[in-house]
Design an enzyme around this catalytic site. Structure first.
Site, short mmCIF file in Angstrom:
data_model
loop_
_atom_site.label_atom_id
_atom_site.label_comp_id
_atom_site.label_asym_id
_atom_site.label_seq_id
_atom_site.Cartn_x
_atom_site.Cartn_y
_atom_site.Cartn_z
N ARG A 44 40.10 37.45 37.32
CA ARG A 44 41.47 36.58 37.03
C ARG A 44 41.07 34.79 37.59
O ARG A 44 39.77 34.64 38.14
CB ARG A 44 42.46 36.87 37.65
CG ARG A 44 42.04 37.59 38.72
CD ARG A 44 41.97 37.08 40.58
NE ARG A 44 43.17 35.91 40.43
CZ ARG A 44 42.33 34.33 41.16
NH1 ARG A 44 41.24 34.09 41.26
NH2 ARG A 44 43.32 32.99 41.06
N GLY A 45 42.15 33.98 36.58
CA GLY A 45 41.80 32.36 37.28
C GLY A 45 41.29 31.45 36.05
O GLY A 45 40.29 32.85 34.95
N ARG A 87 45.43 37.99 27.27
CA ARG A 87 45.93 36.90 28.23
C ARG A 87 45.58 35.78 27.23
O ARG A 87 44.93 35.18 27.17
CB ARG A 87 45.16 36.79 29.62
CG ARG A 87 44.94 38.37 30.86
CD ARG A 87 44.89 37.90 32.28
NE ARG A 87 46.08 37.46 32.72
CZ ARG A 87 46.41 36.57 33.63
NH1 ARG A 87 44.97 36.51 34.65
NH2 ARG A 87 47.18 35.97 34.69
N GLN A 194 48.13 36.75 45.05
CA GLN A 194 46.48 36.35 45.04
C GLN A 194 46.35 34.60 45.99
O GLN A 194 45.55 34.98 46.93
CB GLN A 194 46.43 35.01 43.84
CG GLN A 194 45.84 35.91 41.88
CD GLN A 194 47.42 36.28 41.53
OE1 GLN A 194 48.77 36.48 42.46
NE2 GLN A 194 47.38 36.24 40.20
N ASP A 235 46.69 26.56 33.87
CA ASP A 235 45.51 28.02 33.25
C ASP A 235 45.83 26.86 31.69
O ASP A 235 45.18 27.74 31.67
CB ASP A 235 46.60 28.57 33.09
CG ASP A 235 46.57 29.48 34.51
OD1 ASP A 235 46.71 28.51 35.32
OD2 ASP A 235 45.97 30.93 34.10
N ASN A 245 50.73 26.74 34.53
CA ASN A 245 50.11 27.58 36.19
C ASN A 245 50.62 28.86 37.00
O ASN A 245 51.89 28.76 36.19
CB ASN A 245 49.96 26.87 37.25
CG ASN A 245 48.90 27.02 38.19
OD1 ASN A 245 47.95 27.46 37.79
ND2 ASN A 245 48.80 26.65 39.49
N LYS A 246 50.12 29.32 37.57
CA LYS A 246 50.93 30.60 38.49
C LYS A 246 52.72 30.02 38.50
O LYS A 246 52.45 29.23 39.29
CB LYS A 246 50.08 30.80 39.91
CG LYS A 246 50.51 32.45 40.36
CD LYS A 246 50.97 33.32 39.63
CE LYS A 246 49.69 33.54 38.64
NZ LYS A 246 49.36 34.91 37.53
C1 LIG Z 1 41.22 26.98 38.05
S1 LIG Z 1 42.39 28.63 37.23
C2 LIG Z 1 42.59 29.19 38.13
C3 LIG Z 1 44.53 29.93 37.97
O1 LIG Z 1 44.66 31.10 37.79
C4 LIG Z 1 45.34 31.08 37.96
O2 LIG Z 1 46.06 33.21 37.22
P1 LIG Z 1 45.83 34.79 37.14
O3 LIG Z 1 45.51 35.01 38.82
O4 LIG Z 1 47.51 34.94 36.91
O5 LIG Z 1 44.81 34.40 36.41
C5 LIG Z 1 46.14 30.78 38.43
O6 LIG Z 1 47.78 29.85 38.09
C6 LIG Z 1 45.80 29.74 39.01
O7 LIG Z 1 46.05 28.51 39.24
#
Ligand SMILES: CSC[C@H]1O[C@H](OP(=O)(O)O)[C@H](O)[C@@H]1O
Length: 347
Positions: A44-45, A87, A194, A235, A245-246
């Site tokens: 993820r990320g 996603r 996370q 994101d 973003n998250k």
């Molecule tokens: C470096 S981008 C990281 C970004 O992605 C995360 O979301 P997820 O854990 O659901 O993929 C989160 O928004 C982070 O800031």
């Protein structure tokens, strides 16, 4: 600890749902294993899922039994569609797959084996460029960080969210490498934690002082004047500088504004979507209710309760102090300056 490993012609993904308790890798011998890993946030990320999907497309292409170029391309394209649908919010996923398909479809080679080699070369390029861009982003971003800064971050925008080094955590790493003696407050980041599981783990590994807080403590932390700046990842960033973003990021930005604390977003240009005029157009992923009603398999809310579980929110550009990229720090007017820096990248 690498989130994504390609070795001996095979793809392995660190299963981040098991961290920090155990370090387990998923052997990806089928592209559908990669798709599932992205969906369930084993990987993820935004940049990490882009790179994982690029390698996943190579894994899928190697599964195709086709001797002619046309059939091969058609089947690879179908696999790219499947991976791209895993996603919806992080633009890096589609960006990486479109880049892979562009390289493949514009290659003159006819032989499938040669096309496979080209695809692997492009996946490696996406991976390696991400690590390099994170280091450049860190260099630019650390110039904004005062000595002794206490930095609040949300979710995980570290090495585990990228091909390595991290975006928001890359800026923190770079500041530490410059001897700025920073410390970090990490939001736990409900519902999938996370921050608690991954950001604290990365900071502890690096020996960077980190304090874990629950998301609802951030306001009081700022009120107690314990935060010098906020740095988060992204994101998707739209042409006007709105930032997806998250979930919980928007609230942090409002709090930072109220407390007159700089709010920085660190993201590579591959996260900037100039095709979208504003954040209203960003597709926001909604995830399974069980992520909210359960924790560690334990029910924490009455069965059947209504749940709303958006995985991201959108921070309006007016709340963003600066956007840190691998090409430099972007300040308002974002519409003008993002267009400039994205144009510069193409030169
Ligand atoms: C470096 S981008 C990281 C970004 O992605 C995360 O979301 P997820 O854990 O659901 O993929 C989160 O928004 C982070 O800031």
């Amino acid at each position: 600890m690498e989130a994504i490993i390609w070795e001996n012609d095979r793809l392995r993904l660190l299963d981040q749902t098991k961290l920090p308790g155990s370090i387990e890798y998923i052997e990806c011998d089928n592209y559908r294993v990669v798709a599932e890993a992205i969906k369930r946030l084993s990987v993820r990320g935004a940049p990490a899922i882009g790179a994982a999907a690029a390698y996943g497309l190579v894994v899928g292409a190697k599964q195709i039994a086709a001797n002619d170029r046309a059939t091969f391309l058609a089947k690879v394209s179908a696999i790219a569609e499947e991976l791209g649908a895993t996603r919806p919010t992080a633009v890096n996923l589609r960006w990486a797959l479109e880049r892979m398909m562009m390289r493949l479809t514009t290659a003159p080679e006819q032989e499938v084996n040669k096309l496979l080699d080209i695809m692997l070369e492009e996946a490696h390029a996406i991976y390696n460029e991400d690590v390099q861009s994170n280091r450049r982003m860190g260099e630019y971003g650390q110039e904004l960080i005062p000595v002794g800064a206490r930095i609040l971050t949300h979710c995980n925008a570290g090495a585990l969210a990228t091909a390595g080094y991290g975006t928001a955590l890359g800026v923190i790493r770079a500041a530490q490498e410059k001897g700025k003696n920073v410390s970090v407050y990490a939001d736990e980041t409900r519902p999938l934690l996370q921050g608690a599981r991954l950001t604290t783990w990365e900071m502890v590994q690096e020996g960077i002082p980190v304090t874990l807080i629950t998301d609802n403590m951030a306001a009081y932390l700022m009120a107690k004047k314990k935060v010098d700046c906020v740095i988060v990842g992204a994101d998707r960033i739209t042409a006007n500088g709105d930032v997806a973003n998250k979930i919980g990021t928007y609230g942090l930005a409002v709090l930072a504004k109220h407390h007159n604390i700089p709010f920085y977003v660190a993201a590579p240009l591959s996260t900037i979507d100039m095709n979208l005029a504003s954040g209203d157009e960003i597709p926001i992923e909604e995830r399974d209710a069980k992520e909210v009603t359960h924790h560690g398999g334990q029910l924490m809310a009455p069965e059947g309760v209504q749940v709303w579980n958006p995985a991201f929110d959108v921070t309006p550009n007016s709340l963003v102090t600066a956007i840190i990229t691998e090409m430099g720090v972007v300040y308002p007017s974002y519409a003008e300056n993002l267009a400039k820096i994205c144009g510069k990248k193409k030169e």
